[in-house]
Design a protein around this motif. Structure first.
Motif, PDB file in Angstrom:
ATOM      1  N   PRO A  23      58.316   8.660  26.888  1.00  0.00           N
ATOM      2  CA  PRO A  23      59.061   9.481  27.856  1.00  0.00           C
ATOM      3  C   PRO A  23      59.498   8.727  29.109  1.00  0.00           C
ATOM      4  CG  PRO A  23      57.201  10.710  27.005  1.00  0.00           C
ATOM      5  CD  PRO A  23      57.038   9.296  26.522  1.00  0.00           C
ATOM      6  N   ILE A  24      58.669   7.800  29.627  1.00  0.00           N
ATOM      7  CA  ILE A  24      59.062   7.121  30.860  1.00  0.00           C
ATOM      8  C   ILE A  24      60.228   6.180  30.603  1.00  0.00           C
ATOM      9  CG2 ILE A  24      57.520   5.122  30.707  1.00  0.00           C
ATOM     10  CD1 ILE A  24      58.325   7.147  33.875  1.00  0.00           C
ATOM     11  N   TRP A  80      47.452  11.370  28.209  1.00  0.00           N
ATOM     12  CA  TRP A  80      48.447  11.147  29.265  1.00  0.00           C
ATOM     13  C   TRP A  80      48.843   9.677  29.405  1.00  0.00           C
ATOM     14  CZ3 TRP A  80      44.148  12.985  32.876  1.00  0.00           C
ATOM     15  CH2 TRP A  80      43.516  11.910  33.530  1.00  0.00           C
ATOM     16  N   HIS A  81      47.986   8.773  28.906  1.00  0.00           N
ATOM     17  CA  HIS A  81      48.317   7.349  28.960  1.00  0.00           C
ATOM     18  C   HIS A  81      48.868   6.840  27.632  1.00  0.00           C
ATOM     19  CE1 HIS A  81      44.287   7.585  27.241  1.00  0.00           C
ATOM     20  NE2 HIS A  81      44.512   6.409  26.683  1.00  0.00           N
ATOM     21  N   LEU A 116      50.159   1.020  36.297  1.00  0.00           N
ATOM     22  CA  LEU A 116      50.835   0.543  35.086  1.00  0.00           C
ATOM     23  C   LEU A 116      49.983  -0.572  34.497  1.00  0.00           C
ATOM     24  CD1 LEU A 116      54.658   0.422  35.910  1.00  0.00           C
ATOM     25  CD2 LEU A 116      53.475   1.968  34.343  1.00  0.00           C
ATOM     26  N   PRO A 117      49.304  -0.354  33.373  1.00  0.00           N
ATOM     27  CA  PRO A 117      49.265   0.890  32.606  1.00  0.00           C
ATOM     28  C   PRO A 117      48.506   1.999  33.337  1.00  0.00           C
ATOM     29  CG  PRO A 117      47.651  -0.653  31.753  1.00  0.00           C
ATOM     30  CD  PRO A 117      48.457  -1.403  32.781  1.00  0.00           C
ATOM     31  N   PRO A 118      48.714   3.263  32.920  1.00  0.00           N
ATOM     32  CA  PRO A 118      48.042   4.368  33.598  1.00  0.00           C
ATOM     33  C   PRO A 118      46.524   4.294  33.502  1.00  0.00           C
ATOM     34  CG  PRO A 118      49.795   5.150  32.143  1.00  0.00           C
ATOM     35  CD  PRO A 118      49.576   3.703  31.818  1.00  0.00           C
ATOM     36  N   ILE A 119      45.864   4.943  34.453  1.00  0.00           N
ATOM     37  CA  ILE A 119      44.416   5.134  34.346  1.00  0.00           C
ATOM     38  C   ILE A 119      44.156   5.956  33.089  1.00  0.00           C
ATOM     39  CG2 ILE A 119      42.388   6.201  35.408  1.00  0.00           C
ATOM     40  CD1 ILE A 119      43.675   5.719  38.120  1.00  0.00           C
ATOM     41  N   SER A 160      56.256   1.434  42.959  1.00  0.00           N
ATOM     42  CA  SER A 160      55.070   2.106  43.500  1.00  0.00           C
ATOM     43  C   SER A 160      53.953   2.169  42.469  1.00  0.00           C
ATOM     44  CB  SER A 160      55.443   3.516  43.967  1.00  0.00           C
ATOM     45  OG  SER A 160      56.377   3.462  45.028  1.00  0.00           O
ATOM     46  N   PHE A 161      54.299   2.436  41.208  1.00  0.00           N
ATOM     47  CA  PHE A 161      53.282   2.460  40.159  1.00  0.00           C
ATOM     48  C   PHE A 161      52.626   1.088  40.014  1.00  0.00           C
ATOM     49  CE2 PHE A 161      54.202   6.664  39.212  1.00  0.00           C
ATOM     50  CZ  PHE A 161      53.503   7.122  38.104  1.00  0.00           C
TER      51      PHE A 161
END
Length: 229
Positions: free
Chosen positions: A204-205, A195-196, A30-33, A23-24
């Motif tokens: 952590p992920i 957060w990214h 992925l990578p995060p915003i 889903s990400f």
């Protein structure tokens, strides 16, 4: 619990991990915003991926309850260690696991709301994006304490043939520690604590994914053993 049912519950968490990662990727997260991205750029990200974000958020929302089955399977095996301490730790693990994984439900709500209306202002979209990312990385204590409780339960098994190997306790302690940097991410928009960043998202992920799969394997193995019944 029937050993086959317990094993099925344990591996349900791994199914969620696969859905979560897929889903990400689908949503383009992925990578995060990046946390430093401005409101207009963040809103454009949602505009360009509106359907994919709603689809990915829906998949996460509907499948995150699989993690509750994973948590339940761990508690069942902790109870099998025997004694008042193990029973108390099994209840703690159950409640902390529920609290820790509810963030996936809240996160997906924030992102699907952000993508729901095309006419929503960039500032509101950016705010909902902030809520989603901060929800998933910042409330670290439920998962950290859950990992610590599992570790304590494993160490409390003093028998010659414990239900779980001793190394699993130390693995849980390390995983719990690796979640902690997310607690301070509200103070950072750049660097490893954003957060990214490396310490709040990537480490952590990876630890979370490895933890879920490893505990699924350990619980599935323990469920077939007579020790502790």
């Amino acid at each position: 619990m029937n050993p086959k049912m317990c094993s099925l519950f344990a591996w349900a968490g791994s199914v969620f991990i696969v859905i979560l990662c897929g889903s990400f990727l689908l949503m383009g997260f992925l990578p995060p915003i990046p946390a430093f991205m401005g409101a207009e750029a963040a809103a454009e990200k949602f505009e360009d991926n509106r359907t994919a974000i709603r689809a990915g958020a829906t998949a996460i929302m509907q499948s995150c309850t699989l993690m509750f089955l994973w948590v339940a399977a761990i508690s069942v095996q902790i109870r099998r260690i025997g004694g008042e301490q193990a029973r108390t730790l099994s209840y703690g693990q159950l409640l902390l696991g529920f609290a820790g994984n509810i963030v996936f439900l809240l996160m997906s709500f924030a992102w699907t709301i952000a993508a729901f209306r095309a006419e929503r202002s960039a500032e509101l979209v950016a705010m909902l994006n902030d809520i989603g990312w901060l929800i998933v990385v910042m409330p670290v204590m439920p998962l950290t304490l859950q990992a610590f409780v599992i570790a304590l339960a494993i160490l409390s098994d003093k028998r010659d043939e414990p239900l779980f190997p001793r190394w699993a306790a130390y693995l849980n302690f390390w995983v719990g520690i690796l979640f902690l940097p997310g607690a301070v991410t509200t103070f950072f928009k750049t660097g490893p604590f954003a957060w990214h960043g490396l310490l709040v998202f990537w480490v952590p992920i990876v630890a979370f994914i490895g933890w879920v799969f490893t505990m699924a394997w350990l619980v599935s193995r323990a469920a077939t053993r007579p020790s502790g019944d």
